[in-house]
Write a protein that holds these residues in place. Sequence first.
Motif, PDB file in Angstrom:
ATOM      1  N   PRO A   1       0.833  -1.352  -0.036  1.00 35.97           N
ATOM      2  CA  PRO A   1      -0.162   0.055   0.151  1.00 35.97           C
ATOM      3  C   PRO A   1       1.015   1.397  -0.085  1.00 35.97           C
ATOM      4  O   PRO A   1       1.842   1.488   0.955  1.00 35.97           O
ATOM      5  CB  PRO A   1      -0.884  -0.179   1.210  1.00 35.97           C
ATOM      6  CG  PRO A   1      -0.896  -1.687   1.469  1.00 35.97           C
ATOM      7  CD  PRO A   1       0.380  -2.045   0.954  1.00 35.97           C
ATOM      8  N   GLY A   2       0.564   2.140  -0.904  1.00 31.26           N
ATOM      9  CA  GLY A   2       1.315   3.463  -1.125  1.00 31.26           C
ATOM     10  C   GLY A   2       2.411   3.458  -1.904  1.00 31.26           C
ATOM     11  O   GLY A   2       2.927   4.501  -2.382  1.00 31.26           O
TER      12      GLY A   2
ATOM     13  N   GLU B   1      -4.440   2.867  -8.350  1.00 28.01           N
ATOM     14  CA  GLU B   1      -4.582   4.040  -9.495  1.00 28.01           C
ATOM     15  C   GLU B   1      -3.341   4.396 -10.435  1.00 28.01           C
ATOM     16  O   GLU B   1      -2.528   4.111 -10.213  1.00 28.01           O
ATOM     17  CB  GLU B   1      -4.838   5.398  -8.508  1.00 28.01           C
ATOM     18  CG  GLU B   1      -3.565   5.953  -7.644  1.00 28.01           C
ATOM     19  CD  GLU B   1      -4.192   7.235  -7.063  1.00 28.01           C
ATOM     20  OE1 GLU B   1      -5.231   7.405  -6.761  1.00 28.01           O
ATOM     21  OE2 GLU B   1      -2.925   7.700  -6.370  1.00 28.01           O
ATOM     22  N   VAL B   2      -3.802   4.839 -11.599  1.00 27.13           N
ATOM     23  CA  VAL B   2      -3.052   5.242 -12.688  1.00 27.13           C
ATOM     24  C   VAL B   2      -2.920   6.649 -12.557  1.00 27.13           C
ATOM     25  O   VAL B   2      -3.881   7.347 -12.698  1.00 27.13           O
ATOM     26  CB  VAL B   2      -3.309   4.661 -13.958  1.00 27.13           C
ATOM     27  CG1 VAL B   2      -2.251   5.168 -15.038  1.00 27.13           C
ATOM     28  CG2 VAL B   2      -3.256   3.038 -13.949  1.00 27.13           C
ATOM     29  N   TYR B   3      -1.792   7.339 -12.577  1.00 26.19           N
ATOM     30  CA  TYR B   3      -1.694   8.747 -12.350  1.00 26.19           C
ATOM     31  C   TYR B   3      -0.588   9.408 -13.010  1.00 26.19           C
ATOM     32  O   TYR B   3       0.557   8.655 -13.070  1.00 26.19           O
ATOM     33  CB  TYR B   3      -1.700   9.209 -10.825  1.00 26.19           C
ATOM     34  CG  TYR B   3      -0.352   8.751  -9.876  1.00 26.19           C
ATOM     35  CD1 TYR B   3       0.621   9.904  -9.731  1.00 26.19           C
ATOM     36  CD2 TYR B   3      -0.027   7.649  -9.640  1.00 26.19           C
ATOM     37  CE1 TYR B   3       1.660   9.467  -8.994  1.00 26.19           C
ATOM     38  CE2 TYR B   3       0.910   7.326  -8.821  1.00 26.19           C
ATOM     39  CZ  TYR B   3       2.113   8.309  -8.412  1.00 26.19           C
ATOM     40  OH  TYR B   3       3.041   7.950  -7.900  1.00 26.19           O
ATOM     41  N   GLN B   4      -0.637  10.807 -13.138  1.00 27.73           N
ATOM     42  CA  GLN B   4       0.393  11.419 -13.765  1.00 27.73           C
ATOM     43  C   GLN B   4       1.177  12.374 -12.742  1.00 27.73           C
ATOM     44  O   GLN B   4       0.615  13.181 -12.019  1.00 27.73           O
ATOM     45  CB  GLN B   4       0.009  12.238 -15.020  1.00 27.73           C
ATOM     46  CG  GLN B   4       0.858  12.885 -15.823  1.00 27.73           C
ATOM     47  CD  GLN B   4       0.335  13.585 -17.147  1.00 27.73           C
ATOM     48  OE1 GLN B   4       1.066  13.885 -18.028  1.00 27.73           O
ATOM     49  NE2 GLN B   4      -0.803  13.921 -16.719  1.00 27.73           N
ATOM     50  N   ARG B   5       2.320  12.360 -12.700  1.00 33.70           N
ATOM     51  CA  ARG B   5       3.053  13.117 -11.921  1.00 33.70           C
ATOM     52  C   ARG B   5       4.666  13.661 -12.397  1.00 33.70           C
ATOM     53  O   ARG B   5       5.097  12.954 -13.047  1.00 33.70           O
ATOM     54  CB  ARG B   5       3.665  12.581 -10.454  1.00 33.70           C
ATOM     55  CG  ARG B   5       4.412  13.324  -9.556  1.00 33.70           C
ATOM     56  CD  ARG B   5       3.538  14.488  -8.974  1.00 33.70           C
ATOM     57  NE  ARG B   5       2.098  13.970  -8.510  1.00 33.70           N
ATOM     58  CZ  ARG B   5       2.050  13.324  -7.062  1.00 33.70           C
ATOM     59  NH1 ARG B   5       3.070  13.176  -6.266  1.00 33.70           N
ATOM     60  NH2 ARG B   5       0.645  13.013  -6.949  1.00 33.70           N
TER      61      ARG B   5
ATOM     62  N   ALA C   1      -0.280   1.522  -5.701  1.00 31.23           N
ATOM     63  CA  ALA C   1      -0.989   0.589  -5.072  1.00 31.23           C
ATOM     64  C   ALA C   1      -1.848   1.476  -3.706  1.00 31.23           C
ATOM     65  O   ALA C   1      -1.171   2.149  -3.171  1.00 31.23           O
ATOM     66  CB  ALA C   1      -0.276  -0.441  -4.166  1.00 31.23           C
ATOM     67  N   VAL C   2      -3.214   1.317  -3.540  1.00 37.51           N
ATOM     68  CA  VAL C   2      -3.810   1.975  -2.902  1.00 37.51           C
ATOM     69  C   VAL C   2      -4.472   1.095  -1.770  1.00 37.51           C
ATOM     70  O   VAL C   2      -4.244   0.998  -0.483  1.00 37.51           O
ATOM     71  CB  VAL C   2      -5.273   2.837  -3.493  1.00 37.51           C
ATOM     72  CG1 VAL C   2      -5.745   3.759  -2.265  1.00 37.51           C
ATOM     73  CG2 VAL C   2      -4.649   3.674  -4.520  1.00 37.51           C
ATOM     74  N   GLY C   3      -5.495   0.287  -2.088  1.00 41.63           N
ATOM     75  CA  GLY C   3      -6.236  -0.691  -0.881  1.00 41.63           C
ATOM     76  C   GLY C   3      -7.152   0.206  -0.116  1.00 41.63           C
ATOM     77  O   GLY C   3      -7.174  -0.599   1.177  1.00 41.63           O
TER      78      GLY C   3
END
Length: 211
Positions: free
Chosen positions: A3-4, A130-134, A142-144
């Motif tokens: 997670p994270g 989540e698929v994210y842009q940074r 990974a979230v959970g």
Amino acid sequence: MTPGSNLPLQTVRVTVDVAAPVRLDVSGLLLAADGKVRSDADFIFYNQPAGPGVSYRSGGGTAPDSITVDTGSVPPGIERIVVTASPDAAGQTFQGVEPTATVRDAASGAVIATFTPPQLGAETALVVVEVYQRGGVWKVRAVGQGYANGLAGIATDFGVSVDEEPAPAAAAPAPVAPPVPPAPPAPPAYPASPWLGSGASTPAPAPVAPA
């Protein structure tokens, strides 16, 4: 993954499938900078399987459902796509159920990462990854995070308008039969005439022979 944790993506198109011992409904939400969808069109699931840069595919029973993200087609202003899962059976929780998300290269099918959220219990829905842009780089995290109020709770939190079940329509009253008018009184019974009897002519008396 834990997670994270996160990983940069080396491919433009990724597929996330979520498998479990029970049937799961998987969906994806496109979120802007405020953490909300721009409209209900950004909620991708079995009833709305395609959106800008994101698509849903049903596993068809035994195979898991999946969400595919084409990062090259995600519109400007969308910063992340969350992938969620909820048990298909009504009232089912994640107690004793261990869902596993597998992130793959959509073109080759090669596995990029896997993630099994730990310590699930009474949750009825879950943000898995989540698929994210940074900084111009697309990554997967990974979230959970679990929700106790199902997929509707996730959708509401992210700005999707969820219609409540309509109240059942009241049954129309049964038509009332009109009152039956009383039967007209029977005509009075008159005694039969001794002369007329049943209405036949009265015969004349026979002539008496002379003595």
